[in-house]
Motif scaffolding. Sequence first.
Motif, PDB file in Angstrom:
ATOM      1  N   THR A  55      -7.356   5.955  -2.309  1.00  0.00           N
ATOM      2  CA  THR A  55      -6.661   5.666  -1.346  1.00  0.00           C
ATOM      3  C   THR A  55      -5.198   4.977  -2.115  1.00  0.00           C
ATOM      4  O   THR A  55      -5.577   3.783  -2.704  1.00  0.00           O
ATOM      5  CB  THR A  55      -7.003   4.601  -0.325  1.00  0.00           C
ATOM      6  OG1 THR A  55      -7.932   5.266   0.506  1.00  0.00           O
ATOM      7  CG2 THR A  55      -5.867   4.485   0.823  1.00  0.00           C
ATOM      8  N   ARG A  56      -3.990   5.461  -1.745  1.00  0.00           N
ATOM      9  CA  ARG A  56      -2.959   4.779  -2.425  1.00  0.00           C
ATOM     10  C   ARG A  56      -2.452   3.686  -1.522  1.00  0.00           C
ATOM     11  O   ARG A  56      -2.201   3.971  -0.258  1.00  0.00           O
ATOM     12  CB  ARG A  56      -2.181   5.808  -2.750  1.00  0.00           C
ATOM     13  CG  ARG A  56      -0.921   5.283  -3.837  1.00  0.00           C
ATOM     14  CD  ARG A  56      -0.029   6.424  -4.291  1.00  0.00           C
ATOM     15  NE  ARG A  56       0.712   7.231  -3.419  1.00  0.00           N
ATOM     16  CZ  ARG A  56       2.081   7.006  -3.206  1.00  0.00           C
ATOM     17  NH1 ARG A  56       2.731   6.001  -3.876  1.00  0.00           N
ATOM     18  NH2 ARG A  56       2.673   7.923  -2.555  1.00  0.00           N
ATOM     19  N   VAL A  57      -2.369   2.523  -1.889  1.00  0.00           N
ATOM     20  CA  VAL A  57      -1.774   1.223  -1.328  1.00  0.00           C
ATOM     21  C   VAL A  57      -0.315   0.835  -1.896  1.00  0.00           C
ATOM     22  O   VAL A  57      -0.397   0.907  -3.092  1.00  0.00           O
ATOM     23  CB  VAL A  57      -2.931   0.230  -1.453  1.00  0.00           C
ATOM     24  CG1 VAL A  57      -2.144  -0.896  -0.608  1.00  0.00           C
ATOM     25  CG2 VAL A  57      -4.051   0.741  -0.661  1.00  0.00           C
ATOM     26  N   LEU A  58       0.736   0.819  -0.800  1.00  0.00           N
ATOM     27  CA  LEU A  58       1.865   0.263  -1.130  1.00  0.00           C
ATOM     28  C   LEU A  58       2.210  -1.040  -0.309  1.00  0.00           C
ATOM     29  O   LEU A  58       2.180  -1.025   0.858  1.00  0.00           O
ATOM     30  CB  LEU A  58       2.854   1.182  -0.846  1.00  0.00           C
ATOM     31  CG  LEU A  58       2.848   2.752  -1.480  1.00  0.00           C
ATOM     32  CD1 LEU A  58       3.993   3.583  -0.959  1.00  0.00           C
ATOM     33  CD2 LEU A  58       3.196   2.508  -3.051  1.00  0.00           C
ATOM     34  N   VAL A  59       2.266  -2.108  -1.224  1.00  0.00           N
ATOM     35  CA  VAL A  59       2.591  -3.378  -0.566  1.00  0.00           C
ATOM     36  C   VAL A  59       4.140  -3.570  -0.814  1.00  0.00           C
ATOM     37  O   VAL A  59       4.635  -3.605  -1.771  1.00  0.00           O
ATOM     38  CB  VAL A  59       1.792  -4.351  -1.176  1.00  0.00           C
ATOM     39  CG1 VAL A  59       2.083  -5.706  -0.457  1.00  0.00           C
ATOM     40  CG2 VAL A  59       0.338  -4.239  -1.108  1.00  0.00           C
ATOM     41  N   LYS A  60       4.667  -3.580   0.304  1.00  0.00           N
ATOM     42  CA  LYS A  60       6.312  -3.687   0.393  1.00  0.00           C
ATOM     43  C   LYS A  60       6.508  -5.250   0.574  1.00  0.00           C
ATOM     44  O   LYS A  60       6.067  -5.988   1.511  1.00  0.00           O
ATOM     45  CB  LYS A  60       6.747  -3.002   1.615  1.00  0.00           C
ATOM     46  CG  LYS A  60       6.798  -1.352   1.462  1.00  0.00           C
ATOM     47  CD  LYS A  60       7.171  -0.649   2.239  1.00  0.00           C
ATOM     48  CE  LYS A  60       6.977   0.969   2.372  1.00  0.00           C
ATOM     49  NZ  LYS A  60       7.783   1.664   3.199  1.00  0.00           N
ATOM     50  N   ASP A 120      -3.959 -11.265   2.300  1.00  0.00           N
ATOM     51  CA  ASP A 120      -2.552 -11.645   1.925  1.00  0.00           C
ATOM     52  C   ASP A 120      -1.981 -10.784   0.741  1.00  0.00           C
ATOM     53  O   ASP A 120      -1.813 -11.155  -0.513  1.00  0.00           O
ATOM     54  CB  ASP A 120      -2.808 -13.076   1.110  1.00  0.00           C
ATOM     55  CG  ASP A 120      -1.670 -13.888   0.661  1.00  0.00           C
ATOM     56  OD1 ASP A 120      -1.606 -14.535  -0.306  1.00  0.00           O
ATOM     57  OD2 ASP A 120      -0.676 -13.481   1.227  1.00  0.00           O
ATOM     58  N   SER A 121      -1.764  -9.681   1.018  1.00  0.00           N
ATOM     59  CA  SER A 121      -1.590  -8.382   0.262  1.00  0.00           C
ATOM     60  C   SER A 121      -0.211  -8.876  -0.618  1.00  0.00           C
ATOM     61  O   SER A 121       0.829  -9.352  -0.044  1.00  0.00           O
ATOM     62  CB  SER A 121      -1.271  -7.170   0.824  1.00  0.00           C
ATOM     63  OG  SER A 121      -2.377  -6.885   1.480  1.00  0.00           O
ATOM     64  N   GLN A 122      -0.197  -8.587  -1.863  1.00  0.00           N
ATOM     65  CA  GLN A 122       0.966  -8.713  -2.579  1.00  0.00           C
ATOM     66  C   GLN A 122       1.299  -7.481  -3.196  1.00  0.00           C
ATOM     67  O   GLN A 122       0.617  -6.316  -3.560  1.00  0.00           O
ATOM     68  CB  GLN A 122       0.558  -9.781  -4.048  1.00  0.00           C
ATOM     69  CG  GLN A 122      -0.150 -11.128  -3.592  1.00  0.00           C
ATOM     70  CD  GLN A 122       0.911 -11.853  -2.594  1.00  0.00           C
ATOM     71  OE1 GLN A 122       1.973 -12.102  -3.200  1.00  0.00           O
ATOM     72  NE2 GLN A 122       0.516 -12.188  -1.710  1.00  0.00           N
ATOM     73  N   PRO A 123       2.746  -7.569  -3.880  1.00  0.00           N
ATOM     74  CA  PRO A 123       3.211  -6.137  -4.481  1.00  0.00           C
ATOM     75  C   PRO A 123       2.356  -5.751  -5.362  1.00  0.00           C
ATOM     76  O   PRO A 123       2.400  -4.608  -5.741  1.00  0.00           O
ATOM     77  CB  PRO A 123       4.592  -6.629  -4.671  1.00  0.00           C
ATOM     78  CG  PRO A 123       5.160  -7.812  -3.646  1.00  0.00           C
ATOM     79  CD  PRO A 123       3.771  -8.317  -3.457  1.00  0.00           C
ATOM     80  N   SER A 124       1.828  -6.615  -6.048  1.00  0.00           N
ATOM     81  CA  SER A 124       0.917  -6.345  -7.541  1.00  0.00           C
ATOM     82  C   SER A 124      -0.369  -5.683  -7.041  1.00  0.00           C
ATOM     83  O   SER A 124      -0.972  -4.873  -7.696  1.00  0.00           O
ATOM     84  CB  SER A 124       0.521  -7.648  -8.303  1.00  0.00           C
ATOM     85  OG  SER A 124      -0.146  -8.409  -7.568  1.00  0.00           O
TER      86      SER A 124
END
Lengths: 111, 114
Positions: free
Chosen positions: A105-110, A78-82
């Motif tokens: 690892t850079r994670v970007l949640v859109k 349940d990935s969140q932008p935060s």
Amino acid sequence: QKEVEQNSGPLSVPEGAIASLNCTYSDRVSQSFFWYRQYSGKSPELIMSIYSNGDKEDGRFTAQLNKASQYVSLLIRDSQPSDSATYLCAVNQAAGNKLTFGGGTRVLVKP
Amino acid sequence: GAVVSQHPSWVICKSGTSVKIECRSLDFQATTMFWYRQFPKQSLMLMATSNEGSKATYEQGVEKDKFLINHASLTLSTLTVTSAHPEDSSFYICSSGQNNEKLFFGSGTQLSVL
């Protein structure tokens, strides 16, 4: 060969999806494994630790360790932008020894 | 969890001056303090390990005469960047933990050398 390796990313995931991060390590005697989250300009924050083979769950986070294959992974449900941040894998041979960090690892949640 | 307090959060200095960074363990005895440096978009690089009451152990390539570490008590470790130059500009972070197992990080010090 780097001691702890991670894909630098960025890993782009849509909001609500599962983010899967992997980490491999070279030293077979490693005993302790950690995942840290680091926001830009901030210091790392410990989110998970795992010491034995198998899965360990904490809220939306699950760490998985496979010592035979020398990898440790982190799942973010349940990935969140935060959750957008850099995730650092760290490995320790034994208590009292220094941690060895992966490159993150850079994670970007859109949204 | 264990708390490590680091000061200052940021510092701007002129080239050639020295800068001292302090890290304090607030609710545990830090027998060991690890000092890291992080350049933009890179991971943490261990600079040195300080042990209370003894000389610090420096990682390969880190100048011990330039990065002076003092760990005089179980709650305080300091890193002094001597004769700082622009290439020393970086994010410096200390860390420690109970039983040196799980590490907790200070808030970091952003050093900018003009």
